[in-house]
Write a protein that holds these residues in place. Structure first.
Motif, PDB file in Angstrom:
ATOM      1  N   ALA A  92       0.832  -1.214   0.000  1.00 43.45           N
ATOM      2  CA  ALA A  92       0.000   0.000   0.000  1.00 43.45           C
ATOM      3  C   ALA A  92       0.857   1.251   0.000  1.00 43.45           C
ATOM      4  O   ALA A  92       1.903   1.307   0.658  1.00 43.45           O
ATOM      5  N   MET A  96      -2.925  -9.089   1.326  1.00 40.57           N
ATOM      6  CA  MET A  96      -4.213  -8.434   1.548  1.00 40.57           C
ATOM      7  C   MET A  96      -4.503  -8.245   3.034  1.00 40.57           C
ATOM      8  O   MET A  96      -5.178  -7.289   3.430  1.00 40.57           O
ATOM      9  N   ASN A 156      -2.499  -5.223   3.798  1.00 44.26           N
ATOM     10  CA  ASN A 156      -3.140  -4.064   3.174  1.00 44.26           C
ATOM     11  C   ASN A 156      -4.342  -3.599   3.993  1.00 44.26           C
ATOM     12  O   ASN A 156      -4.524  -2.399   4.229  1.00 44.26           O
ATOM     13  N   SER A 192      -3.711   2.859  -0.510  1.00 40.19           N
ATOM     14  CA  SER A 192      -4.056   2.389  -1.844  1.00 40.19           C
ATOM     15  C   SER A 192      -4.189   0.882  -1.854  1.00 40.19           C
ATOM     16  O   SER A 192      -3.868   0.202  -0.880  1.00 40.19           O
ATOM     17  N   THR A 193      -4.612   0.352  -2.979  1.00 37.48           N
ATOM     18  CA  THR A 193      -4.570  -1.087  -3.184  1.00 37.48           C
ATOM     19  C   THR A 193      -3.147  -1.473  -3.568  1.00 37.48           C
ATOM     20  O   THR A 193      -2.354  -0.618  -3.989  1.00 37.48           O
TER      21      THR A 193
END
Length: 327
Positions: free
Chosen positions: A123, A270, A273, A299-300
């Motif tokens: 991220a 993930m 994130n 962000s992704t």
């Protein structure tokens, strides 16, 4: 045989369905011990300050401590290389900067890591402009006066940076080129020793993060003349952008974010994130960062990866024009 075969296939289908309903072990167990966040600059600098705030809130989201490991040196390359070679299990992450993952690709002839292939983006977390700050020995109180001073003393006005090829170095090189002045660059191993010499009058100026200089700007020990972003900083609303001060087209904003070694499982990426997104949304952290002239973001992984890939060619042009090079 046909019946047995059908039973076997049915049993297999049931087993696969059951397995699909169970969370993946890596995701379910991760993290079950403290994490390490490698910061490629010394303690006390701007990157370190931002990393520690993120690590604290990120750890709260993960239920595990995120320990800061400062590995300064060689423009951030030592820390980056260490993480590139670390196990891809999510327990070692890297606090990347525009320098380590965009500028260094052009600056170092023999870079020992690939900023794209060797890392898994997690991220983007911080966006921060640079501030042109002058020390107590410099009498200029605006950009025009500083440029005039530099022109009157070619090659004698000094500006410090966090290291050769760092964003603070190249921000100054771009300024000198656009303003038509000859200044002497003095590299340091991070912002902390740079600040010490600026306060003591051993160097004249710097293009660095507001975070480190906030207290000294407010007390008048150093003076902020301009900011490098396209718009003014909320924390320095009275200070013009360098473009407003006459350098048309000047814009530099540093960015920072978190990466893991390439090959880190997607579910772990993930999980990290998600923790970062929630950490950066914390109202207290956002207020603190905004007050320091830093734009908190999240962000992704895909968005951060795309940013890194787009920034490499941009900084290649700036590095080439500056003539900066590190063996």
């Amino acid at each position: 045989m046909l019946t047995t075969h059908r039973i076997g296939r049915r049993a297999l289908a049931i087993a696969l369905a059951a397995a699909a309903a169970i969370p993946l072990p890596a995701f379910a167990a991760f993290p079950d011990k403290p994490l390490r966040m490698v910061v490629p600059f010394p303690a006390g600098g701007a990157a370190d300050v931002m990393a520690r705030g993120l690590a604290l809130h990120m750890g709260e989201q993960l239920g595990q401590q995120v320990v800061i490991d400062n590995r300064g040196g060689a423009g951030g390359t030592m820390g980056a290389e260490m993480v590139a070679r670390a196990p891809a299990d999510g327990y070692t992450v890297f606090f990347a900067t525009m320098g380590t993952h965009a500028i260094n690709a052009s600056l170092y002839q023999k870079l020992r890591y690939d900023p794209v292939k060797d890392f898994a983006p997690i991220a983007l977390t911080h966006i921060t402009p640079r501030v042109l700050v002058v020390g107590p020995s410099v009498k200029a109180r605006n950009v025009a006066d500083f440029i005039a001073l530099a022109k009157s003393k070619p090659g004698t006005i000094t500006y410090g940076s966090a290291g050769n090829g760092s964003s603070s170095h190249l921000s100054g090189a771009l300024f000198a080129s656009m303003a038509g002045v000859d200044m002497q660059h003095v590299p340091y191993k991070g912002s902390s020793p740079l600040l010490t010499d600026l306060l003591a009058g051993r160097i004249d100026a710097t293009f660095d993060s507001y975070t480190v200089y906030e207290e000294f700007i407010k007390t008048g020990k150093v003076h902020a003349l301009g900011v490098t972003s396209a718009k003014r900083m909320g924390a320095l609303s009275q200070v013009p952008t360098l473009e407003e001060a006459g350098l048309k087209g000047y814009e530099v904003s540093n960015w920072l974010g978190v990466l893991a070694p390439a090959g880190t499982p997607r579910d772990v990426v993930m999980r990290l994130n998600g923790a970062i997104v929630k950490a950066m949304a914390d109202a207290g952290l956002k207020k603190q960062l905004t007050g320091l002239g830093i734009e908190p973001t999240a962000s992704t992984p895909e968005e951060f990866g795309a940013l890194i890939r787009s920034e490499i060619p941009k900084w290649e042009r700036i590095v080439k024009n500056s003539g900066a090079r590190v063996e």
